[in-house]
Scaffold this motif. Structure first.
Motif, PDB file in Angstrom:
ATOM      1  N   ARG A 242       0.857  -1.195   0.000  1.00  0.00           N
ATOM      2  CA  ARG A 242       0.000   0.000   0.000  1.00  0.00           C
ATOM      3  C   ARG A 242       0.891   1.243   0.000  1.00  0.00           C
ATOM      4  N   PRO A 243       0.356   2.374  -0.476  1.00  0.00           N
ATOM      5  CA  PRO A 243       1.183   3.599  -0.516  1.00  0.00           C
ATOM      6  C   PRO A 243       1.682   4.026   0.861  1.00  0.00           C
TER       7      PRO A 243
ATOM      8  N   THR B   1      -0.067 -10.059  -9.997  1.00  0.00           N
ATOM      9  CA  THR B   1      -1.504 -10.086  -9.697  1.00  0.00           C
ATOM     10  C   THR B   1      -1.953  -8.885  -8.851  1.00  0.00           C
ATOM     11  N   LYS B   2      -1.124  -7.861  -8.787  1.00  0.00           N
ATOM     12  CA  LYS B   2      -1.498  -6.653  -8.024  1.00  0.00           C
ATOM     13  C   LYS B   2      -2.698  -5.974  -8.695  1.00  0.00           C
ATOM     14  N   ASP B   3      -3.533  -5.293  -7.895  1.00  0.00           N
ATOM     15  CA  ASP B   3      -4.638  -4.591  -8.543  1.00  0.00           C
ATOM     16  C   ASP B   3      -4.171  -3.223  -9.046  1.00  0.00           C
TER      17      ASP B   3
ATOM     18  N   ALA C 237      -1.826   4.127  -7.218  1.00  0.00           N
ATOM     19  CA  ALA C 237      -1.721   4.957  -6.004  1.00  0.00           C
ATOM     20  C   ALA C 237      -0.289   4.927  -5.466  1.00  0.00           C
ATOM     21  N   ILE C 238       0.377   3.787  -5.580  1.00  0.00           N
ATOM     22  CA  ILE C 238       1.773   3.680  -5.113  1.00  0.00           C
ATOM     23  C   ILE C 238       2.680   4.543  -5.995  1.00  0.00           C
TER      24      ILE C 238
ATOM     25  N   ARG D  28       5.854   9.631  -6.577  1.00  0.00           N
ATOM     26  CA  ARG D  28       6.106  10.915  -7.277  1.00  0.00           C
ATOM     27  C   ARG D  28       6.013  12.093  -6.308  1.00  0.00           C
ATOM     28  N   GLN D  29       5.268  11.906  -5.220  1.00  0.00           N
ATOM     29  CA  GLN D  29       5.210  12.982  -4.213  1.00  0.00           C
ATOM     30  C   GLN D  29       6.504  13.029  -3.404  1.00  0.00           C
TER      31      GLN D  29
END
Ligand code: SF4
Length: 279
Positions: free
Chosen positions: A142-143, A162-164, A170-171, A176-177
């Motif tokens: 998760r991010p 198999t990641k959504d 979102a990651i 990038r942030q």
């Protein structure tokens, strides 16, 4: 009552290929034959393969007297080296799409990138991929698991097959942030993407969704979660006998979906039993 099947149901290309490789090798080899870990995450199909003489072993040391299948997720570099040392004949059934991620992992590491791998740290595919890294790797599912700052740049984001898609994106955005030099290679398997999209469509158009697959199958569990977010009457079942516990009152349309490691014969069996259950 209507039963509607997802258009992506039953075994995916990689698992079908692995079973074909296993059975072809089995037909040519008379002695013992092994699979390092279950060939797929489906207990019924693993039992069927065991009856055909493909024995599941968790350790390479127990595979010394027969050819040993390397399953779709691959094995770690250390296991590969150990097999060579022990003189074990490995039979390659690794999914070509997993191989693509491994090659990216090596290549970007060689070019000096920090690799962010979007995936589940404990999943065998991720454990194997990580072992081939040529530089630092951060695994996050998760991010919010990303570090505040990266120890090194540039960064490339890769994904477990198999990641959504939504979580992967979102990651990437969260990376990038944190830094300007971020590349992404969305190495999510197209089968997984289509299965998830079809599952969501099915959930929107059904009063109940039944997702068939092993409880130990991460992609089946993820598919069931995606369907359940849209249609709360989503049930993840492993065996047709579990249909008896379901309450079909008020249901007009039942959507049928499955994970990538669910054999077609099991899907047919569930549909047959379902037709009997709803009358
Ligand atoms: S889900 Fe995709 S990557 Fe995984 S085994 Fe199947 S085809 Fe290969």
């Amino acid at each position: 009552m209507r039963i509607v099947r997802s258009s992506h149901i039953g075994l995916c290309f990689g698992v079908k290929r692995a079973i074909r490789v296993a059975m072809e090798h089995r037909s040519r080899h008379t002695g013992p034959m092994y699979s390092l870990g279950p060939l797929l995450h489906n207990p019924q199909e693993v039992r069927r393969l065991e009856k055909a003489g493909i024995i599941v072993r968790d350790e390479l040391e127990k595979c010394a007297d027969g050819p040993t299948l390397v399953r779709t997720h691959g094995i770690t570099r250390q296991q590969l080296e150990k097999a060579r040392t022990l003189g074990i004949e490995l039979v390659d059934a690794v999914c070509p799409r997993v191989e693509v991620v491994r090659r990216h992992m090596e290549e970007y590491g060689r070019r000096g990138y920090l690799v962010v791998l979007a995936g589940d740290a404990g999943h065998p595919e991720v454990i194997a991929l990580r072992s081939y890294a040529k530089g630092p790797v951060v695994v996050v599912s998760r991010p919010d698991q990303l570090p505040e700052r990266f120890e090194k740049t540039p960064v490339v984001v890769l994904s477990q097959t198999t990641k959504d898609v939504a979580t992967f994106d979102a990651i990437v955005m969260a990376c990038r942030q944190r830094c300007d030099e971020v590349e992404q290679v969305r190495t999510i398997c197209s089968d997984a993407v289509r299965r998830q999209a079809d599952g969501a469509r099915l959930a929107r158009n059904s009063d109940m969704v039944i997702v068939i697959g092993g409880r130990n199958s991460a992609n089946t569990t993820r598919l069931a979660e995606i369907c359940r977010r849209i249609q709360p009457r989503t049930h993840h079942i492993e065996d047709p006998a579990e249909l008896k516990a379901l309450d079909f009152r008020g249901v007009e349309t039942i959507g049928l979906a499955s994970g990538a490691s669910t054999p077609d014969w099991l899907v047919d069996d569930v549909e047959r039993q379902l037709r009997l259950a709803i009358g």
